[in-house]
Design a protein around this motif. Structure first.
Motif, PDB file in Angstrom:
ATOM      1  N   LEU A  16      -5.077   7.296   9.295  1.00 30.23           N
ATOM      2  CA  LEU A  16      -4.010   7.706   8.386  1.00 30.23           C
ATOM      3  C   LEU A  16      -2.868   6.701   8.377  1.00 30.23           C
ATOM      4  O   LEU A  16      -2.314   6.372   7.322  1.00 30.23           O
ATOM      5  CB  LEU A  16      -3.480   9.082   8.794  1.00 30.23           C
ATOM      6  N   THR A  17      -2.517   6.203   9.547  1.00 32.05           N
ATOM      7  CA  THR A  17      -1.382   5.280   9.656  1.00 32.05           C
ATOM      8  C   THR A  17      -1.693   3.938   9.011  1.00 32.05           C
ATOM      9  O   THR A  17      -0.893   3.406   8.226  1.00 32.05           O
ATOM     10  CB  THR A  17      -1.002   5.076  11.128  1.00 32.05           C
ATOM     11  N   VAL A  18      -2.848   3.383   9.329  1.00 31.79           N
ATOM     12  CA  VAL A  18      -3.208   2.069   8.800  1.00 31.79           C
ATOM     13  C   VAL A  18      -3.408   2.131   7.288  1.00 31.79           C
ATOM     14  O   VAL A  18      -2.918   1.277   6.538  1.00 31.79           O
ATOM     15  CB  VAL A  18      -4.472   1.537   9.496  1.00 31.79           C
ATOM     16  N   MET A  19      -4.106   3.155   6.819  1.00 31.04           N
ATOM     17  CA  MET A  19      -4.374   3.257   5.383  1.00 31.04           C
ATOM     18  C   MET A  19      -3.121   3.556   4.569  1.00 31.04           C
ATOM     19  O   MET A  19      -3.086   3.298   3.364  1.00 31.04           O
ATOM     20  CB  MET A  19      -5.421   4.341   5.123  1.00 31.04           C
ATOM     21  N   SER A  20      -2.079   4.100   5.202  1.00 26.46           N
ATOM     22  CA  SER A  20      -0.857   4.411   4.466  1.00 26.46           C
ATOM     23  C   SER A  20       0.099   3.232   4.381  1.00 26.46           C
ATOM     24  O   SER A  20       1.135   3.328   3.710  1.00 26.46           O
ATOM     25  CB  SER A  20      -0.131   5.593   5.124  1.00 26.46           C
ATOM     26  N   ASN A  33      -1.831   0.713  -1.689  1.00 29.61           N
ATOM     27  CA  ASN A  33      -1.811   0.351  -3.106  1.00 29.61           C
ATOM     28  C   ASN A  33      -3.136  -0.266  -3.561  1.00 29.61           C
ATOM     29  O   ASN A  33      -3.554  -0.083  -4.706  1.00 29.61           O
ATOM     30  CB  ASN A  33      -0.664  -0.625  -3.370  1.00 29.61           C
ATOM     31  N   ARG A  34      -3.797  -0.982  -2.666  1.00 28.22           N
ATOM     32  CA  ARG A  34      -5.057  -1.630  -3.029  1.00 28.22           C
ATOM     33  C   ARG A  34      -6.202  -0.624  -3.089  1.00 28.22           C
ATOM     34  O   ARG A  34      -7.102  -0.739  -3.925  1.00 28.22           O
ATOM     35  CB  ARG A  34      -5.370  -2.737  -2.026  1.00 28.22           C
ATOM     36  N   PHE A  35      -6.193   0.355  -2.188  1.00 26.09           N
ATOM     37  CA  PHE A  35      -7.288   1.337  -2.129  1.00 26.09           C
ATOM     38  C   PHE A  35      -6.743   2.741  -2.358  1.00 26.09           C
ATOM     39  O   PHE A  35      -7.111   3.679  -1.661  1.00 26.09           O
ATOM     40  CB  PHE A  35      -7.981   1.257  -0.763  1.00 26.09           C
ATOM     41  N   LYS A  51      -6.416   8.451  -1.308  1.00 23.30           N
ATOM     42  CA  LYS A  51      -6.023   9.774  -1.793  1.00 23.30           C
ATOM     43  C   LYS A  51      -7.144  10.788  -1.613  1.00 23.30           C
ATOM     44  O   LYS A  51      -6.901  11.947  -1.286  1.00 23.30           O
ATOM     45  CB  LYS A  51      -5.628   9.674  -3.273  1.00 23.30           C
ATOM     46  N   ALA A  52      -8.387  10.325  -1.787  1.00 24.77           N
ATOM     47  CA  ALA A  52      -9.533  11.230  -1.675  1.00 24.77           C
ATOM     48  C   ALA A  52      -9.874  11.566  -0.225  1.00 24.77           C
ATOM     49  O   ALA A  52     -10.457  12.619   0.044  1.00 24.77           O
ATOM     50  CB  ALA A  52     -10.753  10.608  -2.354  1.00 24.77           C
ATOM     51  N   THR A  53      -9.510  10.691   0.722  1.00 26.54           N
ATOM     52  CA  THR A  53      -9.939  10.887   2.113  1.00 26.54           C
ATOM     53  C   THR A  53      -8.817  11.290   3.059  1.00 26.54           C
ATOM     54  O   THR A  53      -9.100  11.754   4.160  1.00 26.54           O
ATOM     55  CB  THR A  53     -10.572   9.601   2.656  1.00 26.54           C
TER      56      THR A  53
END
Length: 627
Positions: free
Chosen positions: A243-247, A253-255, A260-262
């Protein structure tokens, strides 16, 4: 004995004792008096760690929320005689300077949050560093068995847990913090991110001392095989890491669509394993109860409004020559200008499981007066994901209709604020043009009104600045703004208290020519073209207008936003001397990060003029493209 057997019969596999709301605080120290005193001091005592560290974290967060809630109450309900005092103006100007002022790091193409947001972040950094690294020791001495939980791990864990209710509350669009403080949920997202980052760092500080301690003891493998705390902590930490890395903005913005789906699934895994990991130690489950109450209440309120009050709507899609997709939705939903809604398309080819935010570009009108329902209108710039699919559908089947659900509206500028301004400056860039159209519509609708419903003294001023790199976008905007200005009934009927309106459209990607400006001055009933350009580069040949407004088109020229605000505030100061009262200026902006940065800083610097008394106030409302 029977009671003891019954209690054990109702335990669950992951708990090593009967389920209770809190574990016992009973403690008997078997060490020497000096060692017991050392172990049981306030900053080291394990059985009071939740009160010392978790509650203090809650107190800090609640105190910050309370300050903004009180400020929100004063702004809306304080008598005018208090608002005219110097101390009120000083406090307002200083707080607005902190709220608007930002910084840019060109090397990283990074625009910072406002100085006020950064200051609040620094308060959190100082607090958590002091509470984590201030008390000593970090590990227990080796002269006795003080416990198996390193002190630094204990305090970091409790502070991380105390942040959970605030992280979840800040993640929601309809949240109680926004209701109390008046801060729109999109502007609270930065605090959702930062509290999540703080929670993750504290989780790491909580985790690694245990690993170091048990490696030192030589029983790390044994702990992994026998302790449920270890194997529940690992999934919680891994999901939190995801959650932290993907946010992080660059990755999110790239993914965006994938994240949002995961991210809800990852968040659910994190909360479940975090709950099991805490194992009802001391008051740990109180924080999960509070988190669940805040989250589920807010979620239920949003869903009740979406599904029961708003219900199903029908959206009509239209591809415009400018490349924008126009989405029109007849509705009885009420909104204020600049607000946005989250739209869920009830079709499998448009991400049925996710809702997407769109800014409203129309004004809510009374259906009894209009004889029909108002229309929610969105102008969407196709990019990737759902917006690209919308453009494809509108292109293949013009006028096609889709069933949608609407959540919101959120954010926006209240009528209370718009009625107060003697001068309104609307600034927009690119697809932010839709935001500016709604603001112009509402400003014209409210012409001559104040918060008390009385006319203001003298004519008011409306300035509209639109910037785009796309020639077709500029053509679309000129047609839309001209239509609104020429057909405004308020502009026609109220010449004493109406707006003196000027519109500047900047096309930033065209090559420089010897003459750089087109001017249309319809207030005097004449049109003049001061730029001799090629036929295909001209704007529409005839613009029929009524009232008093000017339209200027600048080619290869970026708007000088700082200069514009400085001139406007200066003129307002001179007018104040003539009129005998200070003027209020409202600045409304929606656009890319660079435009918001320039506007915020210009509005921040203008607070000095408000403090000196040249103007009554300079108010800024900003809407970013993404948040």
């Amino acid at each position: 004995m029977d009671m003891k057997m019954d209690m054990h019969r109702f335990t669950v596999p992951w708990l090593d004792q009967p389920v209770q709301l809190q574990s016992s605080r009973a403690d008997k120290c078997k060490l020497s008096p000096e060692q017991c005193a050392f172990r049981n001091s306030r900053w080291r005592y394990w059985y009071e760690a939740d009160h010392v560290y978790a509650l203090n974290t809650v107190y800090l967060c609640c105190a910050i929320i309370a300050v903004f809630a009180i400020s929100n109450f004063i702004v809306h309900y304080a008598p005018d005689r208090i608002k005219r005092t110097r101390i009120y103006r000083l406090t307002t100007s200083a707080s607005r300077y902190m709220a608007y002022r930002g910084y840019r790091i060109p090397v990283f193409r990074y625009w910072s949050p406002s100085l006020g947001v950064v200051a609040l972040g620094l308060v959190g950094v100082v607090f958590f560093f002091a509470m984590t690294l201030g008390p000593k020791p970090y590990y227990w001495p080796t002269d006795a068995n003080y416990g198996s939980s390193p002190p630094i791990a204990t305090r970091a864990g409790w502070m991380a847990l105390a942040l959970l209710p605030f992280v979840l509350a800040l993640s929601l669009k309809a949240n109680m913090i926004s209701a109390l403080t008046g801060v729109p949920p999109e502007k609270l997202q930065v605090f959702h991110h930062w509290t999540s980052y703080a929670m993750f760092v504290l989780a790491l500080v909580h985790t690694f001392p245990y690993i170091i301690f048990h490696i030192w003891k030589g029983d790390m493998v044994k702990q992994w095989k026998t302790s449920v705390v270890y194997w529940t902590g690992i999934p919680a930490l891994l999901s939190q890491t995801y959650l932290t890395v993907m946010s992080l903005p660059a990755i999110r913005n790239r993914f965006y669509e994938f994240f949002k789906a995961t991210h809800l699934i990852a968040a659910l895994i994190f909360v479940v394993f975090f709950f099991l990991h805490c194992d009802f130690r001391l008051s740990s489950w109180d924080y999960f109860i509070a988190s669940g109450a805040l989250y589920l209440t807010s979620l239920a309120a949003a869903h009740i409004r979406t599904y029961l009050l708003h219900g199903l709507h029908t959206a009509t899609l239209e591809q415009l020559p400018s490349g924008l997709v126009r989405v029109a939705v007849p509705t009885i939903v009420k909104w204020t200008p600049g607000q946005h809604v989250f739209v869920r398309f009830i079709t499998s080819d448009l991400h049925l499981l996710t809702a997407h935010p769109f800014t409203i570009s129309s004004v809510c009108r009374d259906p009894d007066e209009e004889g029909k329902a108002s229309e929610l209108i969105f102008y969407i710039k196709p990019r990737k994901g759902v917006t690209a699919r919308l453009a494809s559908l509108a292109r293949q089947r013009p006028g096609c209709k889709k069933k949608i659900l609407i959540e919101g509206p959120y954010g926006g500028v209240s009528t209370y604020h718009l009625c107060r301004f003697d001068t309104i400056i609307v600034i927009a860039g690119g697809s932010g043009g839709g935001f500016s159209l709604a603001m112009v519509d509402e400003a014209l609708r409210l012409t001559g009104l104040t918060t008390s419903g009385k006319g203001v003294q003298g004519r008011r001023n409306l300035q509209v600045i639109f910037s785009t790199r796309d020639r077709s976008m500029a053509d679309w905007y000129v047609q839309e703004i001209e239509s609104r200005l020429s057909h405004s009934t308020e502009l026609l009927s109220d010449t004493e208290h109406g707006y003196e309106t000027s519109v500047s459209v900047h096309i930033t990607s065209r090559p420089m020519t010897s003459q750089s400006t087109n001017t249309v001055d319809s207030g005097r009933g004449s049109m003049r073209d001061v730029e001799d350009i090629e036929k295909e580069e001209k704007l529409p040949a005839e613009i029929t207008t009524t009232g008093m407004f000017s339209l200027n088109v600048h080619r290869d020229a970026r708007p000088d936003i700082p200069g514009l605000l400085e001139r406007t505030v200066g003129v307002a100061g001179m007018q104040a001397e003539l009129l005998g009262h200070r003027l209020r200026i409202g600045v409304l902006v929606c656009g890319p990060a660079s435009m918001l940065h320039d506007t915020r800083n210009a509005a921040a610097l203008a607070q000095a003029r408000a403090l000196r008394g040249d103007v009554e106030e300079v108010y800024l409302h900003s809407e970013p493209f993404a948040w």
